[in-house]
Scaffold this active site. Sequence first.
Site, mmCIF file in Angstrom:
data_model
loop_
_atom_site.group_PDB
_atom_site.id
_atom_site.type_symbol
_atom_site.label_atom_id
_atom_site.label_comp_id
_atom_site.label_asym_id
_atom_site.label_seq_id
_atom_site.Cartn_x
_atom_site.Cartn_y
_atom_site.Cartn_z
ATOM 1 N N HIS A 107 0.838 -1.199 0.000
ATOM 2 C CA HIS A 107 0.000 0.000 0.000
ATOM 3 C C HIS A 107 0.875 1.252 0.000
ATOM 4 O O HIS A 107 2.093 1.189 0.171
ATOM 5 C CB HIS A 107 -0.933 -0.011 1.208
ATOM 6 C CG HIS A 107 -2.029 -1.021 1.097
ATOM 7 N ND1 HIS A 107 -3.057 -1.098 2.003
ATOM 8 C CD2 HIS A 107 -2.267 -1.992 0.177
ATOM 9 C CE1 HIS A 107 -3.883 -2.072 1.658
ATOM 10 N NE2 HIS A 107 -3.421 -2.637 0.554
ATOM 11 N N GLU B 185 1.285 3.683 2.101
ATOM 12 C CA GLU B 185 2.031 3.984 3.314
ATOM 13 C C GLU B 185 3.326 3.166 3.392
ATOM 14 O O GLU B 185 4.375 3.676 3.791
ATOM 15 C CB GLU B 185 1.165 3.692 4.552
ATOM 16 C CG GLU B 185 -0.099 4.534 4.624
ATOM 17 C CD GLU B 185 -1.309 3.862 3.991
ATOM 18 O OE1 GLU B 185 -2.416 4.028 4.507
ATOM 19 O OE2 GLU B 185 -1.132 3.157 2.956
ATOM 20 N N MET C 132 -27.753 5.173 -37.501
ATOM 21 C CA MET C 132 -28.769 5.302 -38.540
ATOM 22 C C MET C 132 -29.804 4.186 -38.383
ATOM 23 O O MET C 132 -29.578 3.209 -37.660
ATOM 24 C CB MET C 132 -28.126 5.248 -39.921
ATOM 25 C CG MET C 132 -27.063 6.322 -40.151
ATOM 26 S SD MET C 132 -27.665 8.015 -39.890
ATOM 27 C CE MET C 132 -28.821 8.193 -41.259
ATOM 28 N N SER D 186 -23.194 3.025 -37.401
ATOM 29 C CA SER D 186 -22.843 4.014 -36.383
ATOM 30 C C SER D 186 -21.372 4.415 -36.408
ATOM 31 O O SER D 186 -20.946 5.223 -35.579
ATOM 32 C CB SER D 186 -23.179 3.469 -34.984
ATOM 33 O OG SER D 186 -22.429 2.301 -34.713
ATOM 34 N N ASP E 150 -22.621 -5.429 -33.494
ATOM 35 C CA ASP E 150 -21.295 -4.853 -33.759
ATOM 36 C C ASP E 150 -20.121 -5.788 -33.492
ATOM 37 O O ASP E 150 -19.007 -5.506 -33.933
ATOM 38 C CB ASP E 150 -21.100 -3.593 -32.895
ATOM 39 C CG ASP E 150 -22.136 -2.521 -33.187
ATOM 40 O OD1 ASP E 150 -22.634 -2.485 -34.324
ATOM 41 O OD2 ASP E 150 -22.443 -1.732 -32.279
ATOM 42 N N ARG F 280 -7.283 -0.238 -25.595
ATOM 43 C CA ARG F 280 -6.321 -0.227 -26.699
ATOM 44 C C ARG F 280 -5.635 1.138 -26.695
ATOM 45 O O ARG F 280 -6.045 2.066 -27.386
ATOM 46 C CB ARG F 280 -7.017 -0.474 -28.044
ATOM 47 C CG ARG F 280 -7.770 -1.802 -28.100
ATOM 48 C CD ARG F 280 -8.365 -2.076 -29.473
ATOM 49 N NE ARG F 280 -9.341 -1.082 -29.873
ATOM 50 C CZ ARG F 280 -10.624 -1.097 -29.509
ATOM 51 N NH1 ARG F 280 -11.071 -2.052 -28.724
ATOM 52 N NH2 ARG F 280 -11.461 -0.167 -29.935
ATOM 53 N N GLU G 247 -21.427 0.877 -22.209
ATOM 54 C CA GLU G 247 -21.359 1.155 -23.645
ATOM 55 C C GLU G 247 -22.422 0.293 -24.304
ATOM 56 O O GLU G 247 -22.148 -0.817 -24.758
ATOM 57 C CB GLU G 247 -19.964 0.849 -24.191
ATOM 58 C CG GLU G 247 -18.864 1.677 -23.558
ATOM 59 C CD GLU G 247 -17.535 1.538 -24.281
ATOM 60 O OE1 GLU G 247 -17.546 1.256 -25.502
ATOM 61 O OE2 GLU G 247 -16.491 1.708 -23.632
ATOM 62 N N LEU H 127 -30.868 -0.697 -22.821
ATOM 63 C CA LEU H 127 -30.180 -0.822 -21.535
ATOM 64 C C LEU H 127 -29.910 0.542 -20.926
ATOM 65 O O LEU H 127 -30.100 0.745 -19.718
ATOM 66 C CB LEU H 127 -28.873 -1.599 -21.711
ATOM 67 C CG LEU H 127 -28.030 -1.800 -20.438
ATOM 68 C CD1 LEU H 127 -28.851 -2.434 -19.332
ATOM 69 C CD2 LEU H 127 -26.806 -2.663 -20.754
#
Length: 372
Positions: free
Chosen positions: A52, A54, A165, A170, A202, A209, A298, A303
């Site tokens: 940690h 500290e 569209m 997209s 998709d 990345r 995303e 959703l």
Amino acid sequence: MLTGDHEHMRLALQLAEKGLTTTDPNPRVGCVLVRDGSVVGEGWHERAGQAHAEINALQDAGDQARGATAYITLEPCSHHGRTPPCADALVDAGIKRAVLAMQDPNPLVAGQGIAQLEAAGIEVKTGVLTDQAADLNPGFIKRMREGRPLIRVKTAISLDGRTAMACGESKWISSEQSRLEVQHWRARSSAILTGIDTILADDPSMNVRLSGSVPEGGWRQPLRIVLDSQLRMPINAHMLGLPGQTRIMTVTESAEKIELLEKAGAQVSVLPVKGGQIDLHALMQELCRLEINEVLVEAGATLNGSLLEQGLVDELILYVAPHIMGDLARGAFHLPGLVHMADRVALNITEVRELGGDLCIHARPASNEAGD
């Protein structure tokens, strides 16, 4: 006017931020040791399972830690987890004073670290740059206090609020700069959440990345989570072959389908059903069990709309591109229950800036903020 305590705490916060993409599921913490007005040790929590902040600062300071003041962005732990208690280490090192930005919301600590320091005769001061410290760990704090992660919805839209569209095309609505920034949001997130319709349309990667300065050990890939009530996930989905884990949340207890997906590399969790779909509040409990702090959504309109409607969205990041896609194009939030003006979802805009020709808007649902 800033005091010396504030200046040293600012340095500790800068150190903590170095762990923005690496400490998950632990909080991002920084520590500075000061003796006779000079910084003698610095440290931050670099990765879960490792020392940690500290401990790193104490090792950096060596013998100069004795009699020093420790500036720590979060109350030191007082329990045995993957590593020994930091409160013990501070006491053993002979720290004279401890200045803390905030108390740890973890019930396993929650004031016990402070009490341990005070019992050892160490002077403790709390509440220095508390808001800035909390901003570093919004998901960890929400998980500890409310039993669910922070939900951040990201979407790219046209000026008239469209995400694709009518035919589903997209790529690309937003600018290259906006898409690069999304990679940074992914990198700091514990998980990326989407729905099965997005996968089928998709076949996305949903991974980090980024090039340039890579953290030691490489980028930590967030958990990829797919909501798939009927287990329609293709076993040859692109993301199943990528580094990192993909977890499918479903309500279907088909042993055959689950076995096929798990052989393909996925993990499958069966959750309670509500209205024929996954119970989103049960999903939040499961994400908390998995120690998920920050979720980047995303997903498509269904959703997005369900999360917003059920009060489960904490932040919105909207990349608004300067073009018009027309009323036949697809929207960003499916909210059929909104009929009257009084039904509108009120937002508080926290930031607006230009990015690669797009407008980037950060907002929070006003109803959620009212309950904070």
